[in-house]
Write a protein that holds these residues in place. Structure first.
Motif, mmCIF file in Angstrom:
data_model
loop_
_atom_site.group_PDB
_atom_site.id
_atom_site.type_symbol
_atom_site.label_atom_id
_atom_site.label_comp_id
_atom_site.label_asym_id
_atom_site.label_seq_id
_atom_site.Cartn_x
_atom_site.Cartn_y
_atom_site.Cartn_z
ATOM 1 N N PHE A 139 -26.649 31.778 29.544
ATOM 2 C CA PHE A 139 -25.441 31.486 30.267
ATOM 3 C C PHE A 139 -24.317 32.495 30.444
ATOM 4 O O PHE A 139 -23.362 32.304 29.453
ATOM 5 C CB PHE A 139 -24.832 29.918 29.732
ATOM 6 N N PRO A 140 -24.581 33.348 30.979
ATOM 7 C CA PRO A 140 -23.670 34.667 31.273
ATOM 8 C C PRO A 140 -22.372 34.067 31.746
ATOM 9 O O PRO A 140 -22.255 33.177 32.632
ATOM 10 C CB PRO A 140 -24.346 35.519 32.341
ATOM 11 N N GLY A 141 -21.297 34.599 30.956
ATOM 12 C CA GLY A 141 -19.835 34.122 31.347
ATOM 13 C C GLY A 141 -19.546 32.948 30.603
ATOM 14 O O GLY A 141 -18.378 32.326 31.018
ATOM 15 N N ALA A 151 -25.445 16.757 20.937
ATOM 16 C CA ALA A 151 -26.325 16.956 22.010
ATOM 17 C C ALA A 151 -27.258 15.586 22.289
ATOM 18 O O ALA A 151 -27.944 15.571 23.278
ATOM 19 C CB ALA A 151 -27.248 17.886 21.679
ATOM 20 N N PHE A 152 -27.011 14.707 21.478
ATOM 21 C CA PHE A 152 -27.881 13.563 21.476
ATOM 22 C C PHE A 152 -27.760 12.892 23.006
ATOM 23 O O PHE A 152 -26.957 12.475 23.387
ATOM 24 C CB PHE A 152 -27.529 12.345 20.625
ATOM 25 N N GLY A 153 -28.921 12.601 23.356
ATOM 26 C CA GLY A 153 -29.291 11.919 24.630
ATOM 27 C C GLY A 153 -28.900 12.736 25.952
ATOM 28 O O GLY A 153 -28.732 12.312 27.074
ATOM 29 N N ARG A 210 -19.564 17.443 23.071
ATOM 30 C CA ARG A 210 -20.495 16.407 24.056
ATOM 31 C C ARG A 210 -20.176 16.949 25.475
ATOM 32 O O ARG A 210 -20.974 16.624 26.209
ATOM 33 C CB ARG A 210 -20.284 15.329 23.822
ATOM 34 N N ARG A 211 -19.121 17.836 25.720
ATOM 35 C CA ARG A 211 -18.964 18.310 27.157
ATOM 36 C C ARG A 211 -19.436 19.884 27.320
ATOM 37 O O ARG A 211 -19.165 20.239 28.411
ATOM 38 C CB ARG A 211 -17.511 18.163 27.345
ATOM 39 N N THR A 212 -20.119 20.387 26.221
ATOM 40 C CA THR A 212 -20.788 21.766 26.434
ATOM 41 C C THR A 212 -22.120 21.625 27.082
ATOM 42 O O THR A 212 -22.631 20.628 27.054
ATOM 43 C CB THR A 212 -20.876 22.369 25.157
ATOM 44 N N ASP A 213 -22.612 22.653 27.551
ATOM 45 C CA ASP A 213 -23.784 22.992 28.194
ATOM 46 C C ASP A 213 -24.997 23.237 27.252
ATOM 47 O O ASP A 213 -26.200 23.312 27.752
ATOM 48 C CB ASP A 213 -23.865 23.742 29.305
ATOM 49 N N ALA A 214 -24.753 23.650 25.831
ATOM 50 C CA ALA A 214 -25.646 23.987 24.988
ATOM 51 C C ALA A 214 -24.896 23.708 23.637
ATOM 52 O O ALA A 214 -23.611 24.155 23.605
ATOM 53 C CB ALA A 214 -26.259 25.231 24.996
ATOM 54 N N MET A 250 -20.207 25.988 29.211
ATOM 55 C CA MET A 250 -19.542 26.080 27.721
ATOM 56 C C MET A 250 -20.851 25.938 26.678
ATOM 57 O O MET A 250 -21.606 25.085 26.686
ATOM 58 C CB MET A 250 -18.544 25.080 27.433
ATOM 59 N N ILE A 251 -20.657 26.719 25.377
ATOM 60 C CA ILE A 251 -21.491 26.668 24.562
ATOM 61 C C ILE A 251 -20.608 25.985 23.437
ATOM 62 O O ILE A 251 -19.668 26.584 22.870
ATOM 63 C CB ILE A 251 -22.058 28.003 24.189
ATOM 64 N N GLY A 252 -21.140 24.941 23.000
ATOM 65 C CA GLY A 252 -20.503 24.364 21.453
ATOM 66 C C GLY A 252 -21.129 24.765 20.451
ATOM 67 O O GLY A 252 -22.326 24.912 20.334
ATOM 68 N N VAL A 253 -20.312 24.821 19.535
ATOM 69 C CA VAL A 253 -20.750 25.407 17.960
ATOM 70 C C VAL A 253 -20.042 24.462 17.023
ATOM 71 O O VAL A 253 -18.894 24.364 17.060
ATOM 72 C CB VAL A 253 -20.290 26.873 17.726
ATOM 73 N N HIS A 254 -20.802 24.007 16.115
ATOM 74 C CA HIS A 254 -20.475 23.078 15.038
ATOM 75 C C HIS A 254 -20.971 23.817 13.720
ATOM 76 O O HIS A 254 -22.066 23.917 13.260
ATOM 77 C CB HIS A 254 -21.116 21.720 15.224
ATOM 78 N N LEU A 255 -20.055 24.380 12.846
ATOM 79 C CA LEU A 255 -20.256 24.962 11.748
ATOM 80 C C LEU A 255 -19.842 23.916 10.512
ATOM 81 O O LEU A 255 -18.603 23.754 10.289
ATOM 82 C CB LEU A 255 -19.635 26.295 11.427
#
Length: 202
Positions: A47-49, A131-133, A113-117, A12-17
């Motif tokens: 991270f395809p898919g 993403a901290f730590g 915080r459960r995402t991979d990027a 999963m890719i996390g996005v914060h706007l």
């Protein structure tokens, strides 16, 4: 847990706007959707898919000056681009003074915080904390600030930053100092207006 188990795929890719009052306080760091979308697509090549989780306070009221802020329809725009891979939550409120808004923001942070990027907003501690730590890729996007070179050439920005260090003991961003000065001027103007009738009565 419910959102992650039902809707998250791996990775999963996390996005914060960050939006809301950020438009008034840190317009220089207001991440432009085009830059964020480009950054997400770059992570999708890594991270395809992958799925995409979007967290945003788009349209949140301004806690400093009151009133509404203009919503940009970010969730709908991301849905059109990323389709079924997009996951979002629906906060009960975006008013940061309400407990339910704070609780729902915490849920969004835990999901980020459960995402991979993480692709976030520059100068947002919320984005950085996602993403901290954790040792995951973190990309912080900023907005365009075309007037910055003029402020630097005229020494307006360096002089104001230096004055901020002398006044507050730390380096504060230029837009924050401008907003703070504007608010102090407004408050002093209100106090002067309130004092006038008393002076006449005396």
């Amino acid at each position: 847990e419910q959102v992650a188990s039902r809707h998250y795929r791996r990775p999963m890719i996390g996005v914060h706007l960050r939006r809301g009052a950020f438009a008034a306080v840190r317009p220089d760091a207001l991440a432009e959707p085009e830059r964020v979308i480009a950054a997400v697509r770059e992570q999708l090549r890594r991270f395809p898919g992958a799925g995409v989780f979007l967290a945003s306070d788009d349209g949140a009221p301004d806690p400093y000056r009151g009133g509404e802020t203009r919503a940009q329809g970010l969730a709908a725009r991301f849905r059109r681009i990323f389709g079924p891979r997009l996951v979002t939550t629906t906060p009960r409120s975006l008013d940061r003074s309400l407990p339910e808004a704070i609780e729902d923001a915490l849920v969004d942070l835990l999901l980020l915080r459960r995402t991979d990027a993480v692709v976030g907003t520059e100068a947002s501690s919320f984005s950085e904390l996602a993403a901290f730590g954790r040792g995951v890729p973190l990309v912080l996007c900023r907005g365009r600030d075309p007037g910055r070179w003029v402020r630097r050439l005229t020494l307006l920005e360096p002089l104001l930053l230096a004055a901020g260090v002398l006044r507050y003991g730390r380096l504060a961003p230029y837009p924050v100092l401008v907003a703070h000065g504007r608010n102090r001027w407004r408050e002093s103007s209100r106090e002067a207006l309130r004092a006038r009738p008393k002076a006449r009565d005396a």
